[in-house]
Design a protein around this motif. Structure first.
Motif, PDB file in Angstrom:
ATOM      1  N   GLY A  11      -3.967   6.684   0.261  1.00 12.71           N
ATOM      2  CA  GLY A  11      -5.035   5.780   0.666  1.00 12.71           C
ATOM      3  C   GLY A  11      -6.426   6.254   0.285  1.00 12.71           C
ATOM      4  N   THR A  12      -6.511   7.427  -0.340  1.00 13.61           N
ATOM      5  CA  THR A  12      -7.809   7.964  -0.762  1.00 13.61           C
ATOM      6  C   THR A  12      -7.801   8.239  -2.260  1.00 13.61           C
ATOM      7  OG1 THR A  12      -8.167   8.948   1.429  1.00 13.61           O
ATOM      8  CG2 THR A  12      -9.507   9.793  -0.390  1.00 13.61           C
ATOM      9  N   LEU A  13      -6.907   9.114  -2.696  1.00 12.69           N
ATOM     10  CA  LEU A  13      -6.736   9.357  -4.124  1.00 12.69           C
ATOM     11  C   LEU A  13      -5.734   8.388  -4.737  1.00 12.69           C
ATOM     12  CD1 LEU A  13      -6.458  13.263  -4.129  1.00 12.69           C
ATOM     13  CD2 LEU A  13      -8.384  11.928  -5.016  1.00 12.69           C
ATOM     14  N   LEU A  14      -4.633   8.182  -4.010  1.00  7.44           N
ATOM     15  CA  LEU A  14      -3.511   7.429  -4.568  1.00  7.44           C
ATOM     16  C   LEU A  14      -3.117   6.269  -3.668  1.00  7.44           C
ATOM     17  CD1 LEU A  14      -1.208  10.428  -5.586  1.00  7.44           C
ATOM     18  CD2 LEU A  14      -2.766   9.152  -7.068  1.00  7.44           C
ATOM     19  N   ASP A  15      -2.754   5.161  -4.310  1.00  3.10           N
ATOM     20  CA  ASP A  15      -2.171   4.034  -3.599  1.00  3.10           C
ATOM     21  C   ASP A  15      -0.673   4.297  -3.511  1.00  3.10           C
ATOM     22  OD1 ASP A  15      -1.256   1.691  -2.562  1.00  3.10           O
ATOM     23  OD2 ASP A  15      -2.265   0.397  -4.001  1.00  3.10           O
ATOM     24  N   THR A  16      -0.242   4.783  -2.362  1.00  7.18           N
ATOM     25  CA  THR A  16       1.146   5.183  -2.150  1.00  7.18           C
ATOM     26  C   THR A  16       1.873   4.261  -1.171  1.00  7.18           C
ATOM     27  OG1 THR A  16       0.442   6.660  -0.366  1.00  7.18           O
ATOM     28  CG2 THR A  16       0.625   7.615  -2.578  1.00  7.18           C
ATOM     29  N   LEU A  17       1.243   3.164  -0.799  1.00  8.29           N
ATOM     30  CA  LEU A  17       1.796   2.318   0.258  1.00  8.29           C
ATOM     31  C   LEU A  17       3.174   1.769  -0.113  1.00  8.29           C
ATOM     32  CD1 LEU A  17       0.759   1.471   3.046  1.00  8.29           C
ATOM     33  CD2 LEU A  17       0.054  -0.695   2.035  1.00  8.29           C
ATOM     34  N   THR A  18       3.351   1.374  -1.365  1.00 11.37           N
ATOM     35  CA  THR A  18       4.631   0.814  -1.780  1.00 11.37           C
ATOM     36  C   THR A  18       5.741   1.861  -1.706  1.00 11.37           C
ATOM     37  OG1 THR A  18       3.547  -0.778  -3.225  1.00 11.37           O
ATOM     38  CG2 THR A  18       5.862  -0.358  -3.628  1.00 11.37           C
ATOM     39  N   MET A  84       7.450   8.819  -5.849  1.00 16.60           N
ATOM     40  CA  MET A  84       6.552   8.341  -6.906  1.00 16.60           C
ATOM     41  C   MET A  84       6.710   6.850  -7.191  1.00 16.60           C
ATOM     42  SD  MET A  84       4.312  10.353  -8.064  1.00 16.60           S
ATOM     43  CE  MET A  84       3.875   9.351  -9.467  1.00 16.60           C
ATOM     44  N   TYR A  85       7.480   6.139  -6.382  1.00 12.36           N
ATOM     45  CA  TYR A  85       7.761   4.733  -6.633  1.00 12.36           C
ATOM     46  C   TYR A  85       6.476   3.897  -6.607  1.00 12.36           C
ATOM     47  CZ  TYR A  85       9.982   0.139  -6.064  1.00 12.36           C
ATOM     48  OH  TYR A  85      10.382  -1.161  -6.212  1.00 12.36           O
ATOM     49  N   GLU A  86       6.060   3.397  -7.757  1.00 11.12           N
ATOM     50  CA  GLU A  86       4.876   2.552  -7.939  1.00 11.12           C
ATOM     51  C   GLU A  86       3.577   3.207  -7.446  1.00 11.12           C
ATOM     52  OE1 GLU A  86       5.304  -1.525  -6.788  1.00 11.12           O
ATOM     53  OE2 GLU A  86       7.245  -1.741  -7.791  1.00 11.12           O
ATOM     54  N   VAL A  87       3.518   4.516  -7.480  1.00 14.13           N
ATOM     55  CA  VAL A  87       2.306   5.238  -7.079  1.00 14.13           C
ATOM     56  C   VAL A  87       1.299   5.224  -8.227  1.00 14.13           C
ATOM     57  CG1 VAL A  87       1.373   7.528  -6.524  1.00 14.13           C
ATOM     58  CG2 VAL A  87       3.452   6.706  -5.392  1.00 14.13           C
TER      59      VAL A  87
END
Length: 221
Positions: A11-18, A84-87
């Motif tokens: 949520g700061t460096l990487l969009d990892t929500l998915t 790493m899925y869709e990160v």
């Protein structure tokens, strides 16, 4: 003067929500629980895998978390494979790290994500040696909002707490930075809103990564 920056990861460096919702939903479904839209995970994440699973289970109706151990174990198994899925990095993050390096400012990552997966998503997303250090959840270092990890990283980068920016997107991050005696920057492109960041004493608010550079140049030169 700012000598170092410490970044939250998700949520700061990487969009990892998915990736998080993908793994957690699979773990929930394996035990017959309903799954959730990825947007719900904006409020499930932020305090480590155990708290993520507790929040999922309570929202799914298991208010006593009677299936906690097995769902957590299954989530960790899925996440070890698919972290790493869709990160992807947020827009402007790569440019921000390049500029920080040019200015001689060291920077590191502190996450409540398990250490092995934190290292993997950072190493798989950014060029080698982008960060001075990467620290995830591991034995011996309390999870955020305890300040221990942030203070450990500051020392590793040769900076005093007051010479550091702590940058994150949740109340947990603001509590961490403040507990460590660092300057806090709440970011608006992540998982939470301005109100939460301000209520938890964000010293500065950044609407995009470029604004972090402006905060440094306008307040610490």
């Amino acid at each position: 003067m700012i000598k170092a920056c410490i970044f939250d990861c998700d949520g700061t460096l990487l969009d990892t929500l998915t990736s998080i919702s993908y793994c957690a939903n699979r773990a929930l479904a394996d035990f017959g629980f309903p799954v959730f839209d990825s947007r719900a995970y904006k409020y499930f994440v932020g305090d480590g895998a155990a708290n993520l699973v507790r929040r999922c289970l309570k929202a799914a109706g298991d208010t006593k978390c009677s299936h906690f151990d097995e769902v957590l174990k299954r989530y960790k198994e899925y996440f070890a494979v698919d972290c790493m899925y869709e990160v992807r990095p947020y827009e402007g993050i790569n440019e921000l790290t390049e500029q920080l390096k040019k200015q001689g400012i060291a920077f590191a990552v502190l996450s409540n994500k398990p250490h092995e997966q934190t290292v993997k998503v950072i190493s798989d997303t950014f060029p080698e040696n982008t960060f001075a250090a990467v620290q995830g959840q591991m034995e011996g270092i309390p999870i955020k909002p305890a300040p221990d990890g942030a203070l450990f990283l500051a020392k590793k980068m040769g900076a005093l707490p007051e010479e550091c920016l702590y940058i994150g997107d949740t109340d947990t991050d603001m509590k961490t930075g403040n507990a460590a005696g660092m300057h806090t920057v709440g970011v608006l492109w992540g998982f939470r809103e301005r109100k939460e960041l301000e209520e938890n004493r964000a010293e500065f608010i950044a609407g995009c990564p470029e604004e972090i550079l402006q905060i440094i140049s306008e307040n610490f030169r």
